[in-house]
Structures are given as structure tokens and as C-alpha cells.
Design an enzyme around this catalytic site. Structure first.
Site, mmCIF file in Angstrom:
data_model
loop_
_atom_site.group_PDB
_atom_site.id
_atom_site.type_symbol
_atom_site.label_atom_id
_atom_site.label_comp_id
_atom_site.label_asym_id
_atom_site.label_seq_id
_atom_site.Cartn_x
_atom_site.Cartn_y
_atom_site.Cartn_z
ATOM 1 C CD GLU A 7 10.584 13.058 11.052
ATOM 2 O OE1 GLU A 7 9.412 12.726 11.318
ATOM 3 O OE2 GLU A 7 11.377 12.320 10.456
ATOM 4 C CE LYS A 19 -1.412 2.998 2.578
ATOM 5 N NZ LYS A 19 -1.594 4.057 1.579
ATOM 6 C CB CYS A 31 13.411 8.565 7.828
ATOM 7 S SG CYS A 31 14.264 7.331 6.842
ATOM 8 C CD GLU A 87 12.648 0.019 9.172
ATOM 9 O OE1 GLU A 87 13.491 0.827 9.597
ATOM 10 O OE2 GLU A 87 12.806 -1.218 9.223
#
Ligand code: NAD
Length: 493
Positions: free
Chosen positions: A394, A189, A296, A262
Site C-alpha cells: 500500500e 484516541k 484506505c 479496519e
């Protein structure tokens, strides 16, 4: 614009979207409803993909399950050969894939190339090493000499891969390929903003000889398709935000299926006093601004040991100002667009609140609609308090905070002052010192004299996060065996 992409057309995108219909002909017709896809570089609508519902997802997983037994029986070397051919096809078809990647993400051609080459590198590793990692193993056994223990690695079942928009090719394949190598069917997906990359790769897997239904793509809204997928599969590999990751883990927990997460990062980069500041500044530019910071692994906090602070900052600002912005289908630009208006708002918000609190913008700090509607300049901030939003959260954009620290211990303490623990970078002229400091930093990967490539590029070594950055490791034998269920057979005399 789509019209400018040398190797793409509306027809081609529609053909790719058709691949979902072929894979999921459930009771409801997924093509009745559609999710529009937009090009970030221009905001134009470039096409639409089916809006799958829970039944469509269940049907895709059922088909995958039906195809499972034969694939599990296929020798690992033959499975690896399919992956090897797929890697070659990705290289052969690179021009179209690069256009597609740029079109749906708004990234620069240079960034797209870096991403694309990651896929065949992973394929080459798996082709060489997966059969060995999955081979039966003799262990010591209960009573050495009198009994034996043999470990076999069987497929875990149907694997669901849920991937984000920032690296649509790499992050749909980083989990799918080891799962396929281990004998598992995969239902992927992709993020609703970037569905075409995974669809194009599904076609290449088919051409490479992967039997039907072993790699299917289901498109649609994450909040619908994601949970439906987790409820149907035997293992879920999730890449995305920490917030969504928690809900994925809860659902996987209720279903008692394995999951890997992750997740996000707020990665530190440490410049020790003995570092070559020019080299560190060049490295920091790649570490902070690759893919416009929507990576990331990218560094968002830089700590510099006092004597090196001013010279590093001067060199870093100079290097940052040399970055070329653009989204064209040529190799002129380093850095492209952000993905959408939400991401732009987040970046602007973080910089604005830092400014209000008295931070200094050393360079950047401006939205650049003249380049692309969501383009934002690479930005270097100083004078930011440790508890400021831009330092703690972040940003996932081209913004970095640079802070002086008195010594190595303070640098390590500052680096570790975060709930995240994905990736770190340490710069020094003394590699032994670098390796020692690296062991003190609480992250899954640490790069000495590099931003992230020394570990990301090491496809034979595990990578992943600790703390809020996730669970589990991809790459290396660890990244293959997580898609296998071990079975131990002990034999006594
Ligand atoms: P996100 O969590 O919003 O979306 C990721 C994926 O999850 C998408 O496919 C989305 O459709 C799907 N999703 C949405 N709701 C869901 C639900 N309820 N259940 C299951 N799936 C659902 O992530 P994002 O903000 O778009 O992506 C950026 C984030 O991803 C950043 O935090 C970044 O650090 C992280 N990321 C991590 C890695 C890594 O390897 N650690 C790599 C890339 C990105």
C-alpha cells in the site's frame, strides 16, 4: 497557516486541548507533558495536546463506566435524537470544522467538504434506523408453536475507538456514533498528528445533549495510549495500518474483548473492454487521487482489458494532469498535501524503486515543495512488474500503476493477487457483467462504475475488509449490532 484560517485561532485550539484535561484528571497531570501538533501544509507548530499516560486513560474509562448505566437505560429513540441533533450541529459549525480539518491534515477544502458531509449522513441513518436495529426480536425457538425465543440487544460496555489521521472526523465518528446509539460510552484516541477534529466533535456532542463522560477523547502517543485503552475497555474499534491492527487484535485477544479492524488496502480498479473510457478515466481520477491517495479505499492498481488500454491511458493521463494542487482555505484546489515527511518519503521511495526497475512515469512523479512542503504530484506509472513494491504494498499516496490485461479472467486474477481485500472498482457499459465480475473479486466492497462512493455512501450497507484488510463490518445494521451483546431468552411452555 493557522493565521490564514478564517475561523480559527491559537486560543481556540488551546481551548479544545483543554477538553482532555477536563476529562482525565487522573493522579498525574496530563498537561505536564504535551504532544506538539503541526500543520502539514506549512510545517508550523499549531499547538499541543496532553500526553496522556496509562493512568489518565484508565481514569477516563472509569468515568465512562460510571456513566454507562444511565445511558444504557435511556430509550434508543432518545439516544438517536442526540445523534440527530449532533448531525445538525456539525452542519451548522461546518466552516470552523473545515478550517480545522484542513489545518491538521493539509487536505484541500474540496476534500475536507466531502469528509465533513459524511458525518451528518451517518447521523441521519442512525437516527432513523438504530432504534429498529436494536429492538427485541422474536425467533423461531426450539419447538415452533411450543416454545419461544426472544433476542435482546444490550450495550457491550465501554468502547475504545482508535482512529487514524487521514479522515479525522469521519473515522472518529464512524464507530463512536453507532456505539453511542447502542448505549455504550466511548473513549476515543485520535492519531497524535490530528487530535483536534475529535476534540471539536466532542464539544458538539456535549451541546447536542450527550451526558457527561459518554464521549471522551484521550490524546498522546499511540504506542502508550492505544494499549492502555485496549486493556481498560470492553470492545475496541481500530482503524489504521495492518501492522498495528495485528498488535491490537493480539491484545484484544489476550483480554478476550471484541474488536473490529479496519485496515489497509491495495485496491484494484478494473476497466473492462466495453467501458466508456472517458467516464472510466474521470472515475479513476477520483478513485485514485481523492485525499491525495491517503484513503484506505483508494485504487492503487488499474487493470485494463487490452482494446481499451491505450484510449483509457490517454484519457486518464489527461484527466490526471487537470488536477489542481493546493492547500488554501478556498475551493480552488482538488488535491492537497501529504500528512508528513514520512509519508512523502514512502511515496517517493515507491516511485523511485519502480523507476529503477524500468517503469515509465506517464505523468507526475515529482515532489512539489512549491505547492506545500509535503506535496507530491498525482502520478501514473506503467511497465511495473507485479512483484514491484509499488504494486504489492500500500503506497497510501497519489500513485497508481496501470497495466494491460488480455481478458476479463486475467483482470479478475490480477485484482485478486493481493493479501488485501478492502475495496474494488469495475468499469463496464454492461451493468450485469459488472455485477458478475464484482462477485468474483475478493473484497469487502466492490463498486461498479464508481470508485468507492457507491459503497462508502451507502451507510445502510456493511463495509469492511477481508484478508489483511481487517475484520468486521461498519455501516448498516451490522455496524450497529457489533456494539451490542445479544441475549437470547428461550421460554418453554
Ligand atoms: P497506524 O496504525 O500507524 O495508526 C492508527 C492509530 O493507531 C493511531 O491512532 C495511532 O496512534 C494508533 N496506534 C499506534 N500504535 C498503536 C498501538 N501499539 N496500539 C494501539 N494503537 C496504536 O496507521 P497509519 O499508518 O497512521 O494510518 C494509515 C493506515 O490506516 C493505512 O494503512 C490505511 O489504509 C489505514 N486505514 C484504514 C481504513 C479502513 O477503514 N479500512 C481507513 C483509514 C485508514
Amino acid at each position: 497557516a493557522l493565521a490564514d484560517a478564517p475561523h480559527l485561532s491559537t486560543r481556540r485550539l488551546d481551548d479544545l486541548a483543554e477538553r482532555v484535561r477536563r476529562a482525565a484528571p487522573g493522579e498525574s497531570d496530563p498537561l505536564d507533558a504535551a504532544v506538539d501538533v503541526f500543520a502539514p501544509a506549512t510545517t508550523e507548530r499549531i499547538g499541543s495536546v496532553p500526553d496522556c499516560d496509562g493512568d489518565d486513560v484508565a481514569a477516563a474509562v472509569e468515568r465512562a463506566r460510571a456513566a454507562q448505566a444511565e445511558w444504557a437505560e435511556t430509550p434508543p429513540t432518545e439516544r438517536a435524537a442526540v445523534i440527530d441533533r449532533f448531525g445538525d450541529l456539525v452542519l451548522d459549525r461546518r466552516e470552523e470544522l473545515l478550517d480545522l480539518l484542513q489545518l491538521e491534515t493539509g487536505k484541500s477544502r474540496r476534500t475536507a467538504v466531502e469528509e465533513l458531509f459524511d458525518v451528518p449522513a451517518g447521523c441521519a441513518y442512525l437516527a432513523d434506523e438504530a432504534p429498529g436495529a436494536l429492538a427485541d426480536e422474536r425467533r423461531r425457538g426450539a419447538v415452533p408453536g411450543l416454545s419461544t425465543a426472544t433476542v435482546t440487544y444490550d450495550p457491550v460496555g465501554v468502547v475504545g475507538v482508535i482512529s487514524p489521521w487521514n479522515y479525522p472526523l469521519t473515522l472518529s465518528m464512524a464507530d463512536a456514533l453507532p456505539a453511542l446509539a447502542a448505549g455504550d460510552p466511548v473513549v476515543c484516541k485520535p492519531d497524535e498528528k490530528t487530535p483536534y477534529g475529535a476534540l471539536a466533535l466532542s464539544e458538539l456532542l456535549e451541546i447536542a445533549g450527550l451526558p457527561d463522560d459518554l464521549f471522551q477523547v484521550v490524546t498522546g502517543e499511540g504506542a502508550t495510549v492505544g494499549p492502555a485503552l485496549i486493556d481498560a475497555v470492553d470492545y475496541v474499534a481500530f482503524t489504521g495500518s495492518t501492522e498495528t491492527g495485528r498488535t491490537v487484535a493480539e491484545r484484544a485477544g489476550r483480554n478476550l474483548i471484541g474488536c473490529s479492524l479496519e485496515l489497509g488496502g491495495n485496491n484494484p480498479l478494473v476497466v473492462l473492454g466495453d467501458a466508456d473510457v472517458d467516464e472510466a478515466a474521470r472515475g479513476a481520477v477520483d478513485a485514485c487521487f481523492s485525499n491525495a491517495g491517503q484513503l484506505c479505499l483508494s485504487a492503487e492498481r488499474i487493470y485494463v482489458e487490452e482494446p481499451a488500454y491505450e484510449p483509457f491511458l490517454d484519457a486518464f493521463v489527461r484527466e490526471t494532469e487537470a488536477i489542481a494542487l493546493g492547500t488554501g482555505y478556498d475551493y480552488d484546489a482538488d488535491l492537497g498535501s501529504l500528512i508528513d515527511a514520512d509519508q512523502l518519503d514512502r511515496v517517493r521511495g515507491h516511485v523511485a524503486s519502480a523507476r529503477e526497475a524500468g517503469a515509465t512515469v506517464k505523468t507526475g512523479g515529482r515532489h512539489r515543495p512549491d505547492v506545500a512542503p509535503y506535496c507530491y504530484e498525482p502520478t501514473v506509472l506503467t511497465g511495473v512488474e507485479p512483484d514491484a513494491t509499488v504494486a504489492c504494498e500500500e503506497t497510501f499516496g497519489p500513485v497508481v500503476v496501470v497495466t494491460p490485461v488480455p481478458d476479463e479472467a486475467a483482470a479478475v486474477a490480477a485484482a485478486n493477487d493481493s493479501p488485501y481485500g478492502l475495496n474494488a472498482s469495475v468499469w463496464t457499459a454492461d451493468r450485469e457483467r459488472g455485477a458478475r465480475v464484482a462477485r468474483e473479486v475478493d473484497c469487502g466492497t466492490v463498486n461498479v462504475n464508481d470508485g468507492f462512493l457507491a459503497t462508502w455512501g451507502a451507510v445502510d450497507a456493511p463495509m469492511g475488509g477481508v484478508g489483511d484488510s481487517g475484520l468486521g463490518r461498519r455501516h448498516g445494521p451490522e455496524g450497529i449490532r457489533r456494539y451490542a451483546e445479544s441475549r437470547t431468552v428461550g421460554v418453554s411452555r
